[in-house]
Design a protein around this motif. Sequence first.
Motif, PDB file in Angstrom:
ATOM      1  N   GLY A   1       0.786  -1.227   0.000  1.00 25.63           N
ATOM      2  CA  GLY A   1       0.000   0.000   0.000  1.00 25.63           C
ATOM      3  C   GLY A   1       0.819   1.278   0.000  1.00 25.63           C
ATOM      4  N   ARG A   2       2.121   1.171  -0.220  1.00 23.76           N
ATOM      5  CA  ARG A   2       2.971   2.361  -0.242  1.00 23.76           C
ATOM      6  C   ARG A   2       3.270   2.780  -1.674  1.00 23.76           C
TER       7      ARG A   2
ATOM      8  N   GLY B   1      -8.324   1.936  -0.764  1.00 20.54           N
ATOM      9  CA  GLY B   1      -9.283   0.970  -0.262  1.00 20.54           C
ATOM     10  C   GLY B   1      -9.407   1.000   1.244  1.00 20.54           C
ATOM     11  N   SER B   2     -10.307   0.148   1.757  1.00 18.97           N
ATOM     12  CA  SER B   2     -10.542   0.093   3.198  1.00 18.97           C
ATOM     13  C   SER B   2      -9.313  -0.392   3.959  1.00 18.97           C
ATOM     14  N   ASN B   3      -8.425  -1.100   3.273  1.00 13.61           N
ATOM     15  CA  ASN B   3      -7.186  -1.564   3.907  1.00 13.61           C
ATOM     16  C   ASN B   3      -6.046  -0.569   3.725  1.00 13.61           C
TER      17      ASN B   3
END
Length: 573
Positions: A184-185, A376-378
């Motif tokens: 996610g980075r 996203g939610s994560n």
Amino acid sequence: MESPFLPLSCILISSCLLLTTVHAGSGYVYYDWTVSLSIRSPLGVPKQVIVINDMFPGPLLNATTNDVVSVNVRNHLPEPLLITWNGVQMRRNSWQDGVRGTNCPIQPGQNWTYSFQLKDQIGSFFYFPSLLLQKAGGGYGAIRVNNRKGIPIPFPQPAEDIDLLVGDWYNVHHRDLRQMLDQGRHLPRPDGILINGHGRYNLHFQPGNRVDSCYVFSSSPPSTQWLRISNVGIRTSLNFRIQDHALLLVETEGSYTVKKYYSSLDIHVGQSYSVLVRAKNLTHGHSFYIFVSSRFTKYELLGLGVVHYPDSRMPPSGPIPTRPAPFDFGFSINQARSIKWDLDVGAARMNPQGSYHYGAINVSRTLILENGLVVGSNNRIRYTVNGVSFLHPDTPLKLADRFEMFDELKIVVPSFPDAPQTAETMKLQRMGASVVDVKWRDFYHLVFQNPLPNVQTWHLDGYNFFVVGMGEGQWNEKAKSTYNMIDAVSRSTVQVYPRAWTAVLVMLDNRGMWNLRSQNGEKWYLGQELYLRVKGVGAEDPLTIPARDEAPIPGNAILCGRVMNHTNVWVPN
């Protein structure tokens, strides 16, 4: 006096870089490549680099219009591999495109032979590995498609023909970069700029030693050099310039351009240009710097090379040539608009480029393609086109289409939107495999809209398109009045400036499943792509199963995913 920039990057044009296996006049070109890892230190830091036949960059692929090209690729990497041919137009054969939506990967320890015929095309291009962010580790090389005999190039034959592959570079392994994106980075800033695989830290100028010294030109004045420059990086737009030399632009991605001098040239990710450079008369035996610097970044990256003539005896010195201000978008867009198609010269054919009157063709359909970013939610980021982030199914789309298995691939977007969607609609189809059905020989108007603060570049496999317009803000119908409908340049990769739009026109006359993607490695990896499924109609279709396939599935096709257990799998002998 020794330059304060030393040590520096040097461009080595040696016999090993120019070797090819072209069989002159045969119409067939054969290559045998072994792709592996090798410890190299382009920026002074050891790293596992992807090499081809132990070369970085890889071997030159040198062919002629309409040649049949065969490349046997042996995968000695510890992970799957595909090679794609950036800008090369294959005649009705997307089976050889080398991207995840069309081909099953070549597994470690295996080999596969690409075989395709070039369309009516000339120009300067490059190839690179298309999977798993491997391009950040190397594995790329230059492609030249030469004029056929009897069709002259539209300028005197230069003394030398030189490929320069420039691009940003990371010292960390591409697997580590991939892990950052998976977590996610965003990717960090690159560590530097390479020119033909060399950074500015690994070689020194050695005057008087032709064997070991760094040079580009081996011909003295009044000779002219042909430089084919490609931005093979992951994310950074670059400005290219040579100290005390003018750049005469003559070609870009298969189109001969109106000849025009530039002091520097902006080259965006995935783009290729040809320039002519006239050798300088030396008064003091000096050499000259090549500067490649980052554009539109808060930090500056600088790649250095040297133009070293046979009688050069001293290192470069003197002022650095002026570069545009880092965020001078006006300079860049005006330069882009100044690049025109040369209507009076032939390219792949004898007839002039201008005999194709694209401005007189009726548009079949307009697609407004807006790139976006979602979290996203994560807290993991994804990039989108019209609100859809591309998610690959377990079977390549091309194979699933061939064996009529699309209904089994639940994630295929049933109807990709022709324009950006509302926030509520986007929630309903956030992830999926985006496929746009297109009729063979339809003429499409594509508008790339970029509401984000960074330059975007888009590429379409299998085709060139006419870059008819660019503008600030959001596109609307009134923008059509500003289009260049006479001599817009034809190319396969185009930039879209921040909070701006770019419009192109394309004749979809090459059957197959063709990839339309962001050239930014992070955005492509995280979902910014789609596929155009170009289908023939009626009796014009080849007799294949099903009729929409442009050519039979190759006999050496690698099968994977659901096709492995499909009862109707048929592969020709």
